[in-house]
Design an enzyme around this catalytic site. Structure first.
Site, PDB file in Angstrom:
ATOM      1  CG  HIS A 163      -1.964   1.106   1.148  1.00 31.08           C
ATOM      2  ND1 HIS A 163      -3.308   0.838   1.024  1.00 31.08           N
ATOM      3  CD2 HIS A 163      -1.847   2.457   1.135  1.00 31.08           C
ATOM      4  CE1 HIS A 163      -3.977   1.983   0.958  1.00 31.08           C
ATOM      5  NE2 HIS A 163      -3.098   2.987   1.032  1.00 31.08           N
ATOM      6  CD1 TRP A 177      -3.357  12.366   3.944  1.00 26.58           C
ATOM      7  CD2 TRP A 177      -2.096  12.049   2.127  1.00 26.58           C
ATOM      8  NE1 TRP A 177      -4.144  12.568   2.842  1.00 26.58           N
ATOM      9  CE2 TRP A 177      -3.404  12.375   1.717  1.00 26.58           C
ATOM     10  CE3 TRP A 177      -1.116  11.814   1.154  1.00 26.58           C
ATOM     11  CZ2 TRP A 177      -3.768  12.469   0.374  1.00 26.58           C
ATOM     12  CZ3 TRP A 177      -1.482  11.905  -0.192  1.00 26.58           C
ATOM     13  CH2 TRP A 177      -2.791  12.221  -0.567  1.00 26.58           C
ATOM     14  CG  HIS A 226      -1.097   6.998  -1.595  1.00 26.18           C
ATOM     15  ND1 HIS A 226      -2.296   7.116  -2.248  1.00 26.18           N
ATOM     16  CD2 HIS A 226      -1.336   6.256  -0.478  1.00 26.18           C
ATOM     17  CE1 HIS A 226      -3.241   6.500  -1.542  1.00 26.18           C
ATOM     18  NE2 HIS A 226      -2.688   5.962  -0.462  1.00 26.18           N
TER      19      HIS A 226
END
Ligand SMILES: [Zn+2]
Length: 424
Positions: free
Chosen positions: A56, A314, A58
């Site tokens: 996972h 983030w 980004h």
């Protein structure tokens, strides 16, 4: 005659052995004596592992920290708003350059397979274009899986669903979604059914950002599990984050976990990001916001640790080291027994490889010749030290090396150097 022999290392299962490589394949895992090779790497006393896998990430946002501004509140929602600004000003070339630079970091840490979500919200789809190019560039040494990710929701924007389909048509590998971010619980559930159907129809894998919230009533994972069972997707489907499960009522969870186990789907918590972003609306006590890892594993559900973010809107930190991720996960999930600590190493290697559906992964004859030599005696010590990667091999080629770097001590009556090793 071998092209490469990794000599005398300790495998994660404790065997001490040689690994013989010809071209891009492992052809022998046994004592090779004085067999000849183009090159011999001495791994005596060191851990030899299959490469790290991140399920996972980004990559369209990575290494953008501070652009165009900082996330002042530190929350998930401000991060999403900030990314909404950045994705429309970043050029394809900028995104490619940042992502390929990140892949250099990954290689140096022995991280050779990554599933990355790519935002399909903007009509220009520049992120998709950029990540397809990155996938092509790094293909000789990193396996990159792209997930079509409607960051702003499948239904919140008029073109949300259309752009997700366009991205899949352009060659994106996996179907994504974000049900908890749709306008209503009903639209969230409808989005899960919708994207699960798309995955089944196209024969693709499915991986949703699911219930990344502290709201105990965010129960989209229930719909996801039911759809995965109905469509027979099994381990080709995964729910990422599942943080609401941390806050759910225990009685409800006692029904939910067997449903997830029955479906065969996988779970991907992201402990660095979950501990950083969840519980931000709490005073004290403040929730950890990590999903129920040990409880899921106890029912046979495959759970992998994901990294999610490095230096982006983030998360202000990150190193491309999956052992940082395992280290944090071990603490937050309180996986402190010897077996649980070893499991944390397995989660960032074999369990994550299973989630990505990697063929030919592992250290056995016939497997792809990709491995990493770590300055540690065993998997638990690797998690404890997060040590140097002395050598990284991708598909039979040495792609990264680092000299052992012990500290020199200058203390009367004490040894001249220290490595902090406790095993081996
Ligand atoms: Zn994510």
């Amino acid at each position: 005659m071998f092209d490469l022999i990794v000599k005398g290392g300790t495998l994660p299962d404790g065997r001490v052995t040689d690994v013989g490589i010809r071209a891009d394949r492992i052809v022998a895992v046994e004592d090779l004596g004085a067999a000849e090779a183009g090159r011999v790497i001495d791994a005596t006393g060191d851990l030899v592992s299959p490469p790290f896998v991140d399920p996972h990430f980004h990559m369209d946002a990575t290494l953008s920290y501070g652009t165009p501004r900082l996330n002042a509140s530190g929350t998930l929602l401000e991060g999403i708003a900030l990314w909404g600004e950045l994705r429309d000003i970043a050029t394809v070339d900028q995104m490619v350059a940042r992502a390929v630079a990140y892949c250099d970091w990954a290689v140096s840490m022995g991280l050779l397979a990554i599933r990355t979500h790519v935002d399909t919200t903007p009509d220009h789809l520049r992120g998709v274009e950029a990540m397809l190019e990155v996938k092509r560039i790094v293909a000789p040494y990193i396996t990159l899986q792209l997930v079509a990710f409607p960051q702003d929701g499948l239904y919140r924007r008029a073109t949300g669903r259309k752009n997700l389909i366009r991205a899949l048509d352009m060659g994106v590998d996996v179907v994504g979604g974000i049900p908890h971010f749709e306008r209503t619980m009903e639209e969230g559930a409808a989005s899960v059914r919708d994207v699960a159907g798309v995955a089944a129809e196209r024969g693709l894998m499915l991986d949703l950002h699911c219930d990344e919230t502290d709201d105990p009533l965010s129960r989209h994972v229930e719909t996801l599990a039911a759809e995965v069972t109905r469509l027979g997707l099994g381990a080709r489907a995964a729910g990422s984050h599942l943080t609401s499960m941390h806050s759910m009522d225990n009685y409800y969870v006692s029904k939910l976990l067997p449903l997830i186990a029955e479906s065969g789907m996988c779970a991907i918590p992201n402990p660095l990001i979950n501990i950083m972003l969840q519980g931000r609306h709490d005073t004290y006590p403040r929730r950890r916001g990590l999903t129920r890892v040990k409880e899921m594993q106890g029912l046979g559900i495959t759970v992998g640790w994901g990294q999610d973010c490095v230096l982006d809107p983030w998360y202000p930190l990150g190193t491309a080291d999956m052992l940082d991720v395992a280290f944090m996960g071990l603490h937050v999930a309180q996986m402190s027994s010897p077996a649980e600590m070893a499991r944390c190493f397995g989660m960032v290697t074999v369990d994550n490889a299973k989630i990505l559906g990697l063929q030919d992964y592992g250290l056995h004859p016939g497997a792809e010749a990709s491995l990493v030599v770590l300055d540690a005696g065993d998997p638990v010590e690797a998690v404890r030290l997060r040590p140097d990667r002395l050598c990284v091999v991708s598909r039979g080629r040495v792609v990264s090396e680092k000299a052992r770097n012990d500290s020199r001590l200058v203390l009367p009556g004490r040894p001249g150097s220290v490595r902090r090793r406790h095993r081996g």
